[in-house]
Scaffold this motif. Structure first.
Motif, short mmCIF file in Angstrom:
data_model
loop_
_atom_site.label_atom_id
_atom_site.label_comp_id
_atom_site.label_asym_id
_atom_site.label_seq_id
_atom_site.Cartn_x
_atom_site.Cartn_y
_atom_site.Cartn_z
N ARG A 28 -4.26 -9.39 6.31
CA ARG A 28 -3.34 -9.68 5.21
C ARG A 28 -1.92 -9.56 5.75
NH1 ARG A 28 -5.91 -11.80 0.81
NH2 ARG A 28 -3.99 -11.29 -0.31
N PRO A 29 -1.35 -10.63 6.27
CA PRO A 29 -0.04 -10.55 6.95
C PRO A 29 1.10 -10.02 6.10
CG PRO A 29 -1.15 -12.62 7.47
CD PRO A 29 -1.95 -11.96 6.38
N LEU A 30 0.97 -10.09 4.79
CA LEU A 30 2.04 -9.58 3.91
C LEU A 30 1.87 -8.10 3.56
CD1 LEU A 30 2.52 -12.60 1.46
CD2 LEU A 30 3.91 -11.98 3.45
N ALA A 31 0.85 -7.45 4.09
CA ALA A 31 0.61 -6.04 3.77
C ALA A 31 1.75 -5.17 4.30
CB ALA A 31 -0.72 -5.58 4.35
N ARG A 32 2.19 -4.22 3.47
CA ARG A 32 3.24 -3.27 3.85
C ARG A 32 2.79 -1.87 3.43
NH1 ARG A 32 4.10 -7.28 6.00
NH2 ARG A 32 6.01 -8.57 6.02
N LEU A 33 3.24 -0.88 4.15
CA LEU A 33 2.90 0.52 3.84
C LEU A 33 4.16 1.26 3.45
CD1 LEU A 33 0.95 2.93 3.70
CD2 LEU A 33 1.29 3.24 6.17
N LEU A 34 4.16 1.87 2.27
CA LEU A 34 5.29 2.65 1.76
C LEU A 34 4.89 4.12 1.72
CD1 LEU A 34 8.11 2.77 0.43
CD2 LEU A 34 6.96 2.41 -1.77
N MET A 35 5.59 4.96 2.47
CA MET A 35 5.28 6.39 2.56
C MET A 35 6.41 7.17 1.89
SD MET A 35 2.43 6.62 4.45
CE MET A 35 2.40 8.14 5.38
N ALA A 44 6.12 -3.14 9.46
CA ALA A 44 5.45 -3.21 8.15
C ALA A 44 5.33 -1.84 7.48
CB ALA A 44 4.05 -3.82 8.31
N ILE A 45 5.91 -0.80 8.10
CA ILE A 45 5.75 0.57 7.59
C ILE A 45 7.12 1.13 7.21
CG2 ILE A 45 4.90 2.88 8.10
CD1 ILE A 45 3.07 1.59 10.24
N ILE A 76 0.88 -1.17 0.00
CA ILE A 76 0.00 0.00 0.00
C ILE A 76 0.91 1.22 0.00
CG2 ILE A 76 -1.89 1.18 1.16
CD1 ILE A 76 -2.47 -1.76 0.35
N GLY A 77 0.64 2.20 -0.82
CA GLY A 77 1.53 3.35 -0.91
C GLY A 77 0.82 4.68 -0.82
N PHE A 78 1.56 5.66 -0.32
CA PHE A 78 1.16 7.07 -0.45
C PHE A 78 2.38 7.81 -0.94
CE2 PHE A 78 0.99 11.47 0.83
CZ PHE A 78 -0.29 11.85 0.43
N ILE A 79 2.22 8.56 -2.02
CA ILE A 79 3.30 9.36 -2.61
C ILE A 79 2.79 10.79 -2.74
CG2 ILE A 79 4.82 9.65 -4.60
CD1 ILE A 79 4.50 6.65 -5.17
N GLY A 80 3.33 11.70 -1.94
CA GLY A 80 2.84 13.07 -1.96
C GLY A 80 3.30 13.85 -0.75
N SER A 81 2.58 14.92 -0.43
CA SER A 81 2.92 15.81 0.67
C SER A 81 2.18 15.40 1.94
CB SER A 81 2.58 17.26 0.32
OG SER A 81 3.35 17.69 -0.80
N ILE A 131 -1.51 -0.76 -4.38
CA ILE A 131 -2.67 0.12 -4.17
C ILE A 131 -2.18 1.47 -3.62
CG2 ILE A 131 -4.88 0.45 -3.00
CD1 ILE A 131 -4.91 -2.62 -2.52
N LEU A 132 -2.52 2.55 -4.31
CA LEU A 132 -2.27 3.89 -3.79
C LEU A 132 -3.45 4.31 -2.93
CD1 LEU A 132 0.29 5.64 -4.40
CD2 LEU A 132 -0.08 3.83 -6.07
#
Length: 402
Positions: free
Chosen positions: A241-248, A270-271, A215-220, A291-292
């Motif tokens: 969903r144990p494999l879920a990761r968050l990319l900021m 996971a973050i 899962i991603g967020f790209i922005g301010s 997913i964004l």
């Protein structure tokens, strides 16, 4: 046709504001129009009074702006003088000022003096942006004064462009003639941002995202973006969903608070935060994201204004999940080009993301529809045509004394 754009700031600074501006100017040039721009005191110190950046000409105004209303008024007067000098150098047929309203005030001075038509384009109401950024309070004296100034400027501009239907409806409610209003929506320059790059396996390994559902967020990182809700949703999402990761990816006023919140999370591992990245590297990070997520909070700013980032995600053939606020509803058809979830609700956000991850078989169709929406309805090469009848109408009736 010669158009002089009047801007708060521009390239080489990087922001959603400058990227929209670049797209407009490049698309107008591709149409055969001649363009130049003037940036205001907030641009900061520039080495040259006139400089070329990315093939575009920018006339610079000496900064900075002193604090307080007196400083702002002085900045407007200085800016008007610089616009007039740019008019002498460039000889435009029309002035096109972009929000905030101080730019319109400086442009109005020159437009009246030089008998030039003025288009004022609003990307967000300044008073609501201040509330969203945490620098203002809705209903305060400053808020009401700024709102009144915006309405005053709209009444006096020859035409007003807005980026979405929400802003148009609000201005009509203030008594602005609908015939003066044109919607010029946010778009994507598909020549620059239109070809998704292959997944960057080396970058995924570097960030520890191999095998993850990203899962991603790209922005301010502004408060109104609701990124605290996104981090708060992660424990529930990882449980499902144990494999879920968050990319900021990015930065901003909320970065320190968000990093602290993530560090205290039971799923801190996971973050990932990577900070700001150069614009020419952003596509590498998009390539890692499944997913964004855009969990904007519900407020006047987010209900009235459409963001740019979901369109960039669709252009990159990424899945989009966003909060169900007015600005997102203008861009996303729930269940077709994206997923909408209730705002200000981390549990609902987690459940929406888990459902998307559960239904991988629908991803290609969703990606195709999102991409087609951008190509057909939010592509700058076609969006730019919306300005043509406005410009031509104003030029045809303008007195010839510049």
């Amino acid at each position: 046709m010669r158009i002089l754009h009047i801007l708060d700031h521009g390239l080489p600074l990087q922001s959603g504001y400058t990227f929209r501006t670049r797209a407009i100017l490049k698309a107008q040039e591709a149409r055969g129009w001649q363009v130049a721009a003037v940036t205001g005191p907030r641009q900061g110190t520039s080495a040259q009074a006139v400089e070329a950046v990315d093939g575009l000409t920018f006339h610079r105004t000496a900064g900075p702006v002193p604090a307080g209303w007196r400083g702002e008024i002085g900045g407007v007067a200085r800016y008007a003088g610089r616009i007039e000098a740019a008019v002498d150098a460039f000889r435009p047929d029309i002035l096109h000022a972009h929000s905030p309203v101080l730019d319109a005030l400086a442009a109005l001075v020159v437009a009246r003096r030089r008998k030039l038509p003025l288009v004022y384009e609003i990307r967000a109401f300044w008073e609501d942006a201040a509330v969203g950024n945490g620098t203002g309070r809705e209903g305060s004296a400053r808020y009401r004064a700024t709102r009144a100034l915006e309405t005053w400027a709209c009444r006096r501009a020859d035409a007003v462009a807005v980026i979405c239907e929400g802003l148009k409806t609000d201005l009509i409610g203030r008594g602005i003639d609908p015939a003066k209003l044109t919607v010029s929506p946010n778009g994507v320059d598909l020549g620059v941002f239109g070809t998704p790059v292959p997944r960057d396996a080396a970058l995924a390994a570097e960030l520890g995202l191999e095998g993850g559902e990203v899962i991603g967020f790209i922005g301010s990182f502004y408060d109104y973006e609701g990124l605290d809700d996104l981090i708060a949703a992660m424990p529930r999402l990882v449980a499902a969903r144990p494999l879920a990761r968050l990319l900021m990816v990015g930065g901003g006023p909320m970065e320190a608070a968000l990093r602290a919140q993530a560090a205290a999370s039971p799923v801190a591992a996971a973050i990932r935060f990577v900070g700001r990245v150069p614009h020419d590297q952003v596509e590498r990070y998009y390539s890692l994201v499944d997913i964004l997520a855009y969990p904007r909070k519900r407020m006047r700013l987010t209900d009235l204004v459409t963001p740019l980032k979901p369109l960039e995600a669709m252009a990159q053939r990424r899945l989009v999940a966003a909060s169900d606020v007015g600005g997102h509803r203008e861009l996303i058809r729930d269940g077709e080009t994206g997923t909408l979830f209730p705002p200000d609700d981390p549990a609902a956000l987690a459940d929406a993301l888990a459902t998307l991850l559960d239904n991988r078989g629908q991803w290609d169709e969703r990606r195709n529809k999102g991409r087609k929406f951008v190509e057909d309805e939010r592509n700058w090469s076609s969006n730019i045509a919306r300005y043509a009848p406005v410009y031509q109408r104003l030029i045809d009736v303008a007195p010839m004394d510049h």
